[in-house]
Design a protein around this motif. Structure first.
Motif, PDB file in Angstrom:
ATOM      1  N   GLY A  29       0.849  -1.184   0.000  1.00  0.00           N
ATOM      2  CA  GLY A  29       0.000   0.000   0.000  1.00  0.00           C
ATOM      3  C   GLY A  29       0.882   1.230   0.000  1.00  0.00           C
ATOM      4  O   GLY A  29       2.059   1.167   0.355  1.00  0.00           O
ATOM      5  N   SER A  30       0.313   2.352  -0.400  1.00  0.00           N
ATOM      6  CA  SER A  30       1.111   3.578  -0.429  1.00  0.00           C
ATOM      7  C   SER A  30       0.259   4.776  -0.085  1.00  0.00           C
ATOM      8  O   SER A  30      -0.971   4.706  -0.068  1.00  0.00           O
ATOM      9  N   SER A  31       0.923   5.872   0.168  1.00  0.00           N
ATOM     10  CA  SER A  31       0.241   7.147   0.411  1.00  0.00           C
ATOM     11  C   SER A  31       1.145   8.284  -0.041  1.00  0.00           C
ATOM     12  O   SER A  31       2.346   8.096  -0.250  1.00  0.00           O
ATOM     13  N   GLY A  32       0.536   9.435  -0.207  1.00  0.00           N
ATOM     14  CA  GLY A  32       1.298  10.615  -0.606  1.00  0.00           C
ATOM     15  C   GLY A  32       1.949  10.462  -1.962  1.00  0.00           C
ATOM     16  O   GLY A  32       3.055  10.950  -2.171  1.00  0.00           O
ATOM     17  N   GLY A  33       1.282   9.750  -2.851  1.00  0.00           N
ATOM     18  CA  GLY A  33       1.855   9.553  -4.179  1.00  0.00           C
ATOM     19  C   GLY A  33       3.065   8.640  -4.174  1.00  0.00           C
ATOM     20  O   GLY A  33       3.915   8.719  -5.053  1.00  0.00           O
TER      21      GLY A  33
ATOM     22  N   GLY B 151      -0.314 -11.983   3.625  1.00  0.00           N
ATOM     23  CA  GLY B 151      -1.708 -12.388   3.564  1.00  0.00           C
ATOM     24  C   GLY B 151      -2.340 -12.668   4.908  1.00  0.00           C
ATOM     25  O   GLY B 151      -3.536 -12.928   4.993  1.00  0.00           O
ATOM     26  N   HIS B 152      -1.565 -12.600   5.972  1.00  0.00           N
ATOM     27  CA  HIS B 152      -2.094 -12.767   7.320  1.00  0.00           C
ATOM     28  C   HIS B 152      -2.257 -11.426   8.028  1.00  0.00           C
ATOM     29  O   HIS B 152      -2.314 -11.367   9.250  1.00  0.00           O
ATOM     30  N   GLN B 153      -2.300 -10.367   7.252  1.00  0.00           N
ATOM     31  CA  GLN B 153      -2.479  -8.998   7.746  1.00  0.00           C
ATOM     32  C   GLN B 153      -1.398  -8.590   8.742  1.00  0.00           C
ATOM     33  O   GLN B 153      -1.652  -7.895   9.724  1.00  0.00           O
ATOM     34  N   ARG B 154      -0.177  -9.006   8.454  1.00  0.00           N
ATOM     35  CA  ARG B 154       0.967  -8.580   9.253  1.00  0.00           C
ATOM     36  C   ARG B 154       1.860  -7.699   8.385  1.00  0.00           C
ATOM     37  O   ARG B 154       2.230  -8.082   7.276  1.00  0.00           O
ATOM     38  N   LEU B 155       2.175  -6.520   8.891  1.00  0.00           N
ATOM     39  CA  LEU B 155       3.058  -5.628   8.156  1.00  0.00           C
ATOM     40  C   LEU B 155       4.442  -6.244   8.082  1.00  0.00           C
ATOM     41  O   LEU B 155       4.959  -6.756   9.078  1.00  0.00           O
ATOM     42  N   THR B 156       5.037  -6.182   6.909  1.00  0.00           N
ATOM     43  CA  THR B 156       6.377  -6.741   6.722  1.00  0.00           C
ATOM     44  C   THR B 156       7.422  -5.668   6.493  1.00  0.00           C
ATOM     45  O   THR B 156       8.605  -5.912   6.703  1.00  0.00           O
ATOM     46  N   SER B 157       6.986  -4.492   6.035  1.00  0.00           N
ATOM     47  CA  SER B 157       7.942  -3.397   5.863  1.00  0.00           C
ATOM     48  C   SER B 157       7.210  -2.074   5.699  1.00  0.00           C
ATOM     49  O   SER B 157       6.060  -2.034   5.291  1.00  0.00           O
ATOM     50  N   VAL B 158       7.913  -1.013   6.025  1.00  0.00           N
ATOM     51  CA  VAL B 158       7.449   0.357   5.800  1.00  0.00           C
ATOM     52  C   VAL B 158       8.633   1.115   5.235  1.00  0.00           C
ATOM     53  O   VAL B 158       9.740   1.055   5.777  1.00  0.00           O
ATOM     54  N   THR B 159       8.402   1.819   4.131  1.00  0.00           N
ATOM     55  CA  THR B 159       9.462   2.606   3.506  1.00  0.00           C
ATOM     56  C   THR B 159       9.028   4.060   3.454  1.00  0.00           C
ATOM     57  O   THR B 159       7.923   4.374   3.012  1.00  0.00           O
ATOM     58  N   ILE B 160       9.907   4.928   3.905  1.00  0.00           N
ATOM     59  CA  ILE B 160       9.639   6.370   3.938  1.00  0.00           C
ATOM     60  C   ILE B 160      10.735   7.058   3.136  1.00  0.00           C
ATOM     61  O   ILE B 160      11.921   6.901   3.439  1.00  0.00           O
ATOM     62  N   THR B 161      10.340   7.828   2.139  1.00  0.00           N
ATOM     63  CA  THR B 161      11.328   8.536   1.324  1.00  0.00           C
ATOM     64  C   THR B 161      11.804   9.794   2.042  1.00  0.00           C
ATOM     65  O   THR B 161      11.150  10.284   2.967  1.00  0.00           O
ATOM     66  N   ALA B 162      12.928  10.329   1.583  1.00  0.00           N
ATOM     67  CA  ALA B 162      13.454  11.569   2.144  1.00  0.00           C
ATOM     68  C   ALA B 162      12.449  12.700   1.972  1.00  0.00           C
ATOM     69  O   ALA B 162      12.309  13.561   2.847  1.00  0.00           O
TER      70      ALA B 162
ATOM     71  N   ALA C 235       9.240  12.520   2.147  1.00  0.00           N
ATOM     72  CA  ALA C 235       8.220  12.417   3.194  1.00  0.00           C
ATOM     73  C   ALA C 235       8.727  12.962   4.521  1.00  0.00           C
ATOM     74  O   ALA C 235       7.954  13.533   5.302  1.00  0.00           O
ATOM     75  N   LEU C 236      10.008  12.817   4.771  1.00  0.00           N
ATOM     76  CA  LEU C 236      10.577  13.297   6.029  1.00  0.00           C
ATOM     77  C   LEU C 236      10.524  14.813   6.147  1.00  0.00           C
ATOM     78  O   LEU C 236      10.532  15.359   7.251  1.00  0.00           O
TER      79      LEU C 236
ATOM     80  N   ALA D 156       6.257  15.973  11.383  1.00  0.00           N
ATOM     81  CA  ALA D 156       5.860  14.774  12.123  1.00  0.00           C
ATOM     82  C   ALA D 156       4.383  14.426  11.962  1.00  0.00           C
ATOM     83  O   ALA D 156       4.030  13.264  11.763  1.00  0.00           O
ATOM     84  N   GLU D 157       3.510  15.411  12.042  1.00  0.00           N
ATOM     85  CA  GLU D 157       2.075  15.121  11.980  1.00  0.00           C
ATOM     86  C   GLU D 157       1.664  14.574  10.609  1.00  0.00           C
ATOM     87  O   GLU D 157       0.948  13.579  10.513  1.00  0.00           O
ATOM     88  N   ILE D 158       2.146  15.211   9.561  1.00  0.00           N
ATOM     89  CA  ILE D 158       1.811  14.747   8.209  1.00  0.00           C
ATOM     90  C   ILE D 158       2.468  13.398   7.950  1.00  0.00           C
ATOM     91  O   ILE D 158       1.845  12.494   7.368  1.00  0.00           O
ATOM     92  N   LEU D 159       3.703  13.218   8.397  1.00  0.00           N
ATOM     93  CA  LEU D 159       4.379  11.938   8.221  1.00  0.00           C
ATOM     94  C   LEU D 159       3.606  10.820   8.921  1.00  0.00           C
ATOM     95  O   LEU D 159       3.425   9.733   8.364  1.00  0.00           O
ATOM     96  N   SER D 160       3.137  11.093  10.120  1.00  0.00           N
ATOM     97  CA  SER D 160       2.336  10.095  10.834  1.00  0.00           C
ATOM     98  C   SER D 160       1.090   9.718  10.039  1.00  0.00           C
ATOM     99  O   SER D 160       0.744   8.543   9.939  1.00  0.00           O
ATOM    100  N   ASP D 161       0.417  10.705   9.473  1.00  0.00           N
ATOM    101  CA  ASP D 161      -0.778  10.446   8.666  1.00  0.00           C
ATOM    102  C   ASP D 161      -0.440   9.623   7.423  1.00  0.00           C
ATOM    103  O   ASP D 161      -1.189   8.721   7.046  1.00  0.00           O
TER     104      ASP D 161
END
Length: 102
Positions: free
Chosen positions: A31-35, A44-55, A57-58, A62-67
């Motif tokens: 899934g993605s957000s912010g383009g 498939g067991h609804q467990r997050l396996t990774s989160v990637t945040i680009t520079a 997004a940083l 903090a508030e927008i990044l959290s969203d």
């Protein structure tokens, strides 16, 4: 009353569901957000396996990044739930069991 044919169908369904569960463990959706500035992957067991945040997004604060992180995670989990639902429907397709058995 459950006859031998129904019992066989239930055993076949159990085996198909077990295989589907195993396959879902290794299946990953993203899934993605912010383009695409934040992406999250889930199995498939609804467990997050990774989160990637680009520079990029940083730089949002903090508030927008959290969203953005929350939105990407929810998107991945929704896709995972949908995929799991499809897999279980496929595993139980074609069964002619009486109502209330499942």
């Amino acid at each position: 009353m459950i006859n031998k044919n129904m019992l066989k169908q239930m055993q076949d369904m159990q085996a198909k569901m077990a295989r589907a569960q195993e396959e879902l463990e290794s299946e990953v959706v993203t899934g993605s957000s912010g383009g695409g500035v934040v992406t999250a992957s889930a199995n498939g067991h609804q467990r997050l396996t990774s989160v990637t945040i680009t520079a990029e997004a940083l730089e949002e604060g903090a508030e927008i990044l959290s969203d953005l992180v929350l939105a990407a995670c929810n998107d991945a989990l929704e896709q995972s739930r949908n995929r799991a639902s499809e897999a279980m429907a496929k595993a139980t397709a074609g069964l002619s069991l009486p109502p209330g058995i499942l």
